[in-house]
Scaffold this motif. Sequence first.
Motif, PDB file in Angstrom:
ATOM      1  N   SER A 110      10.709  -1.611   7.546  1.00  0.00           N
ATOM      2  CA  SER A 110      11.742  -0.378   7.588  1.00  0.00           C
ATOM      3  C   SER A 110      13.067  -0.494   7.050  1.00  0.00           C
ATOM      4  CB  SER A 110      11.755  -0.084   8.877  1.00  0.00           C
ATOM      5  OG  SER A 110      12.481  -1.108   9.946  1.00  0.00           O
ATOM      6  N   ASP A 111      13.461  -1.754   6.815  1.00  0.00           N
ATOM      7  CA  ASP A 111      15.039  -1.776   6.231  1.00  0.00           C
ATOM      8  C   ASP A 111      15.016  -2.885   5.259  1.00  0.00           C
ATOM      9  OD1 ASP A 111      17.633  -1.339   5.987  1.00  0.00           O
ATOM     10  OD2 ASP A 111      18.112  -2.832   7.376  1.00  0.00           O
ATOM     11  N   PRO A 112      14.979  -2.852   3.900  1.00  0.00           N
ATOM     12  CA  PRO A 112      14.871  -1.574   3.286  1.00  0.00           C
ATOM     13  C   PRO A 112      13.303  -1.020   3.334  1.00  0.00           C
ATOM     14  CG  PRO A 112      14.938  -3.236   1.527  1.00  0.00           C
ATOM     15  CD  PRO A 112      15.020  -4.068   2.840  1.00  0.00           C
ATOM     16  N   PRO A 113      13.284   0.120   3.396  1.00  0.00           N
ATOM     17  CA  PRO A 113      11.783   0.750   3.359  1.00  0.00           C
ATOM     18  C   PRO A 113      10.826   0.490   2.287  1.00  0.00           C
ATOM     19  CG  PRO A 113      13.514   2.680   3.533  1.00  0.00           C
ATOM     20  CD  PRO A 113      14.206   1.323   3.172  1.00  0.00           C
ATOM     21  N   ALA A 114       9.565  -0.286   2.714  1.00  0.00           N
ATOM     22  CA  ALA A 114       8.859  -0.759   1.569  1.00  0.00           C
ATOM     23  C   ALA A 114       7.491  -0.857   2.323  1.00  0.00           C
ATOM     24  CB  ALA A 114       9.362  -2.219   0.949  1.00  0.00           C
ATOM     25  N   VAL A 115       6.426  -1.207   1.454  1.00  0.00           N
ATOM     26  CA  VAL A 115       5.053  -1.314   1.783  1.00  0.00           C
ATOM     27  C   VAL A 115       4.512  -2.320   0.854  1.00  0.00           C
ATOM     28  CG1 VAL A 115       2.809  -0.299   2.057  1.00  0.00           C
ATOM     29  CG2 VAL A 115       4.655   0.927   2.732  1.00  0.00           C
ATOM     30  N   PHE A 116       4.144  -3.367   1.283  1.00  0.00           N
ATOM     31  CA  PHE A 116       3.559  -4.465   0.425  1.00  0.00           C
ATOM     32  C   PHE A 116       2.044  -4.742   0.873  1.00  0.00           C
ATOM     33  CE2 PHE A 116       7.909  -5.373   1.299  1.00  0.00           C
ATOM     34  CZ  PHE A 116       8.286  -5.787   0.165  1.00  0.00           C
ATOM     35  N   CYS A 117       1.160  -4.523  -0.333  1.00  0.00           N
ATOM     36  CA  CYS A 117      -0.536  -4.531  -0.071  1.00  0.00           C
ATOM     37  C   CYS A 117      -0.711  -6.034  -0.268  1.00  0.00           C
ATOM     38  CB  CYS A 117      -1.139  -3.829  -1.193  1.00  0.00           C
ATOM     39  SG  CYS A 117      -0.221  -2.080  -1.588  1.00  0.00           S
ATOM     40  N   VAL A 118      -1.381  -6.552   0.695  1.00  0.00           N
ATOM     41  CA  VAL A 118      -1.942  -7.815   0.797  1.00  0.00           C
ATOM     42  C   VAL A 118      -3.442  -8.139   0.890  1.00  0.00           C
ATOM     43  CG1 VAL A 118       0.219  -8.407   1.918  1.00  0.00           C
ATOM     44  CG2 VAL A 118      -1.723  -8.077   3.541  1.00  0.00           C
ATOM     45  N   SER A 119      -3.854  -9.126   0.383  1.00  0.00           N
ATOM     46  CA  SER A 119      -5.081  -9.541   0.316  1.00  0.00           C
ATOM     47  C   SER A 119      -5.326 -11.044   0.729  1.00  0.00           C
ATOM     48  CB  SER A 119      -5.722  -9.211  -1.080  1.00  0.00           C
ATOM     49  OG  SER A 119      -5.793  -8.083  -1.724  1.00  0.00           O
ATOM     50  N   PRO A 120      -6.513 -11.275   1.268  1.00  0.00           N
ATOM     51  CA  PRO A 120      -6.732 -12.548   2.007  1.00  0.00           C
ATOM     52  C   PRO A 120      -6.747 -13.671   0.851  1.00  0.00           C
ATOM     53  CG  PRO A 120      -8.300 -11.197   2.845  1.00  0.00           C
ATOM     54  CD  PRO A 120      -7.759 -10.403   1.899  1.00  0.00           C
TER      55      PRO A 120
END
Length: 81
Positions: free
Chosen positions: A63-73
């Motif tokens: 949420s701070d800073p707003p971000a989305v991180f895609c992860v894979s095993p």
Amino acid sequence: PWLLQQLRADPEPPYAVGDCVVQQGTNAVLAECGEPDAFRVVLEVERIEDCPDYPAQHAITVSDPPAVFCVSPVGSLDGTE
């Protein structure tokens, strides 16, 4: 003056593409890629729906800073060492 400089500076994202994380409670913490159940950050996107394998792909939302991180095993096609 130092405080004002810090307030104006953009915070750095907590993760970077290539980092490895493990789940600790409800959080993702940086880890060694060789740890059991490790995930590798493969992509940073604006929305979780932008992850390539959404909705099956795991992701970390910040949420701070707003971000989305895609992860894979680690060891999967996208998360190999």
